[in-house]
Design a protein around this motif. Structure first.
Motif, PDB file in Angstrom:
ATOM      1  N   MET A  50     -83.660 -29.407   0.627  1.00  0.00           N
ATOM      2  CA  MET A  50     -82.378 -29.280   2.122  1.00  0.00           C
ATOM      3  C   MET A  50     -82.531 -30.648   3.106  1.00  0.00           C
ATOM      4  SD  MET A  50     -83.434 -25.200   4.444  1.00  0.00           S
ATOM      5  CE  MET A  50     -85.003 -25.550   4.247  1.00  0.00           C
ATOM      6  N   ALA A  51     -83.717 -31.044   2.746  1.00  0.00           N
ATOM      7  CA  ALA A  51     -83.029 -32.712   3.211  1.00  0.00           C
ATOM      8  C   ALA A  51     -82.498 -33.647   2.913  1.00  0.00           C
ATOM      9  CB  ALA A  51     -85.067 -33.099   3.678  1.00  0.00           C
ATOM     10  N   TRP A  52     -83.016 -33.950   1.559  1.00  0.00           N
ATOM     11  CA  TRP A  52     -82.573 -33.872   1.218  1.00  0.00           C
ATOM     12  C   TRP A  52     -81.164 -33.838   0.595  1.00  0.00           C
ATOM     13  CZ3 TRP A  52     -86.233 -36.563  -3.703  1.00  0.00           C
ATOM     14  CH2 TRP A  52     -86.796 -37.181  -3.174  1.00  0.00           C
ATOM     15  N   GLN A  53     -80.691 -32.643   0.279  1.00  0.00           N
ATOM     16  CA  GLN A  53     -79.574 -32.490   0.182  1.00  0.00           C
ATOM     17  C   GLN A  53     -78.215 -32.345   1.102  1.00  0.00           C
ATOM     18  OE1 GLN A  53     -79.213 -29.030  -2.802  1.00  0.00           O
ATOM     19  NE2 GLN A  53     -81.463 -29.932  -3.826  1.00  0.00           N
ATOM     20  N   ARG A  54     -78.933 -32.463   2.424  1.00  0.00           N
ATOM     21  CA  ARG A  54     -78.332 -33.005   3.973  1.00  0.00           C
ATOM     22  C   ARG A  54     -77.802 -31.348   4.074  1.00  0.00           C
ATOM     23  NH1 ARG A  54     -78.018 -38.091   1.854  1.00  0.00           N
ATOM     24  NH2 ARG A  54     -78.312 -39.429   3.791  1.00  0.00           N
ATOM     25  N   VAL A  55     -78.438 -30.169   3.941  1.00  0.00           N
ATOM     26  CA  VAL A  55     -78.242 -28.892   3.889  1.00  0.00           C
ATOM     27  C   VAL A  55     -79.252 -27.920   4.989  1.00  0.00           C
ATOM     28  CG1 VAL A  55     -76.973 -28.223   2.409  1.00  0.00           C
ATOM     29  CG2 VAL A  55     -79.384 -27.942   2.034  1.00  0.00           C
ATOM     30  N   ASP A  56     -78.420 -26.972   5.609  1.00  0.00           N
ATOM     31  CA  ASP A  56     -79.240 -26.206   6.614  1.00  0.00           C
ATOM     32  C   ASP A  56     -80.354 -25.215   6.239  1.00  0.00           C
ATOM     33  OD1 ASP A  56     -79.654 -28.621   8.526  1.00  0.00           O
ATOM     34  OD2 ASP A  56     -77.491 -27.729   9.487  1.00  0.00           O
ATOM     35  N   LYS A  57     -79.847 -24.519   5.696  1.00  0.00           N
ATOM     36  CA  LYS A  57     -80.111 -23.700   5.001  1.00  0.00           C
ATOM     37  C   LYS A  57     -80.630 -23.237   3.463  1.00  0.00           C
ATOM     38  CE  LYS A  57     -77.211 -20.862   8.256  1.00  0.00           C
ATOM     39  NZ  LYS A  57     -78.330 -20.441   9.011  1.00  0.00           N
ATOM     40  N   VAL A  58     -81.566 -22.530   3.332  1.00  0.00           N
ATOM     41  CA  VAL A  58     -82.201 -22.227   1.410  1.00  0.00           C
ATOM     42  C   VAL A  58     -81.097 -21.709   0.855  1.00  0.00           C
ATOM     43  CG1 VAL A  58     -83.209 -21.014   0.163  1.00  0.00           C
ATOM     44  CG2 VAL A  58     -84.417 -21.790   2.456  1.00  0.00           C
ATOM     45  N   GLU A  59     -80.150 -20.832   1.081  1.00  0.00           N
ATOM     46  CA  GLU A  59     -78.973 -20.969   0.331  1.00  0.00           C
ATOM     47  C   GLU A  59     -78.030 -21.294  -0.491  1.00  0.00           C
ATOM     48  OE1 GLU A  59     -78.137 -18.642   3.763  1.00  0.00           O
ATOM     49  OE2 GLU A  59     -80.325 -19.220   3.461  1.00  0.00           O
ATOM     50  N   GLU A  60     -78.011 -22.391   0.706  1.00  0.00           N
ATOM     51  CA  GLU A  60     -77.185 -23.751   0.640  1.00  0.00           C
ATOM     52  C   GLU A  60     -78.046 -24.463  -1.147  1.00  0.00           C
ATOM     53  OE1 GLU A  60     -74.980 -25.125   4.098  1.00  0.00           O
ATOM     54  OE2 GLU A  60     -76.655 -25.071   4.522  1.00  0.00           O
ATOM     55  N   VAL A  61     -79.114 -24.378  -1.092  1.00  0.00           N
ATOM     56  CA  VAL A  61     -80.339 -25.477  -2.023  1.00  0.00           C
ATOM     57  C   VAL A  61     -79.234 -25.336  -3.177  1.00  0.00           C
ATOM     58  CG1 VAL A  61     -82.369 -26.073  -2.804  1.00  0.00           C
ATOM     59  CG2 VAL A  61     -82.300 -25.541  -0.351  1.00  0.00           C
ATOM     60  N   VAL A  62     -79.212 -26.098  -4.143  1.00  0.00           N
ATOM     61  CA  VAL A  62     -79.018 -26.132  -5.803  1.00  0.00           C
ATOM     62  C   VAL A  62     -80.431 -27.015  -6.351  1.00  0.00           C
ATOM     63  CG1 VAL A  62     -76.379 -25.717  -5.307  1.00  0.00           C
ATOM     64  CG2 VAL A  62     -77.991 -28.183  -5.514  1.00  0.00           C
ATOM     65  N   SER A  63     -81.019 -26.653  -7.523  1.00  0.00           N
ATOM     66  CA  SER A  63     -81.597 -27.331  -8.442  1.00  0.00           C
ATOM     67  C   SER A  63     -81.395 -28.731  -8.528  1.00  0.00           C
ATOM     68  CB  SER A  63     -82.258 -25.710  -9.410  1.00  0.00           C
ATOM     69  OG  SER A  63     -83.385 -26.700  -9.964  1.00  0.00           O
ATOM     70  N   PRO A  64     -81.259 -29.358  -8.739  1.00  0.00           N
ATOM     71  CA  PRO A  64     -80.253 -31.199  -8.919  1.00  0.00           C
ATOM     72  C   PRO A  64     -81.237 -31.593 -10.211  1.00  0.00           C
ATOM     73  CG  PRO A  64     -82.305 -31.818  -7.688  1.00  0.00           C
ATOM     74  CD  PRO A  64     -82.053 -29.849  -7.559  1.00  0.00           C
ATOM     75  N   PHE A  65     -82.012 -30.918 -10.707  1.00  0.00           N
ATOM     76  CA  PHE A  65     -82.585 -31.486 -12.221  1.00  0.00           C
ATOM     77  C   PHE A  65     -83.313 -30.745 -13.139  1.00  0.00           C
ATOM     78  CE2 PHE A  65     -82.469 -35.818  -9.154  1.00  0.00           C
ATOM     79  CZ  PHE A  65     -81.790 -36.148 -10.191  1.00  0.00           C
ATOM     80  N   PRO A  66     -82.444 -29.639 -13.074  1.00  0.00           N
ATOM     81  CA  PRO A  66     -83.006 -28.599 -14.328  1.00  0.00           C
ATOM     82  C   PRO A  66     -83.292 -29.481 -15.782  1.00  0.00           C
ATOM     83  CG  PRO A  66     -80.721 -28.190 -13.334  1.00  0.00           C
ATOM     84  CD  PRO A  66     -80.604 -29.262 -12.922  1.00  0.00           C
TER      85      PRO A  66
END
Length: 217
Positions: free
Chosen positions: A83-99
């Motif tokens: 959340m900090a690195w992707q600058r989002v406030d909610k877990v549902e907005e998080v994406v897995s950046p490096f599958p």
């Protein structure tokens, strides 16, 4: 070479650069990471110079690669960091950046590992945390590693500190280490210098020493 209690204690770059006792660690030179840096192509070219010299000199090579778990398997710390690195406030907005299989997770094509080299996947910043790297180096009888790659302030500093705590002699190839934030990268190098555990060099010097090793073998 300083000798004490039946051990060799390297004090200079020349003494440390022994292919029997040192490996090259190429840190997180991945498509999706190198592309984030304005100077990514320059860092890639410099790392390529070091890698080529290590191969010519008969040094073993390891690559680290940052990967990410599916969001459903990230713990509280990983989700908070995302959340900090992707600058989002909610877990549902998080994406897995490096599958692991994603294009952005792969080592940049210019530095593709050889069949005789290994890639160590990790989810932490230190290349030693939760990976096979420490076991592999100890089994090889290695006591030193040269490190280059991206990013100085995010992963190279923790890897150097962790490696020193494990009893290795880290060698930082300064001009082949890229930083996402130049000021933070400079502070990391200054902090490592102050600690005194690591040696510091540049690509031209270590490249010369790598190539000289094969001639003296």
């Amino acid at each position: 070479m300083e000798r004490a209690f039946g051990m060799d204690i390297p004090r200079t770059m020349e003494e440390a650069c022994d292919p029997r006792r040192m490996v090259l660690l190429v840190y997180d030179m991945q498509v999706g990471i190198a592309n984030q840096l304005p100077h990514g192509p320059e860092v890639t070219a410099r790392v390529g110079e070091v890698l080529s010299a290590a191969r010519e000199g008969g040094f073993r090579v390891f690559f680290s690669r940052h990967t990410s778990l599916p969001k459903e398997l990230m713990g509280a710390s990983q989700l908070r960091q995302a959340m900090a690195w992707q600058r989002v406030d909610k877990v549902e907005e998080v994406v897995s950046p490096f599958p692991p299989e994603a294009p952005q997770t792969q080592i940049v094509p210019e530095l593709s590992p050889l069949p005789s080299e290994a890639v160590s996947d990790k989810i932490a910043m230190s290349a030693f945390e939760g990976t096979f790297l420490d076991v592999a180096l100890r089994d090889l009888g290695v006591n030193s590693f040269a490190i280059c790659g991206i990013a100085t302030e995010i992963g190279i500093e923790p890897t150097v500190r962790h490696g020193a705590d494990l009893g290795y002699i880290p060698v930082v190839v300064e001009d082949a280490c890229g930083a996402g934030d130049e000021a933070a990268g400079k502070r990391s190098l200054e902090s490592l210098r102050f600690a005194g555990d690591a040696m510091f060099t540049d690509a031209a010097n270590i490249g010369s020493l790598f190539r000289k090793a094969v001639a003296s073998a």
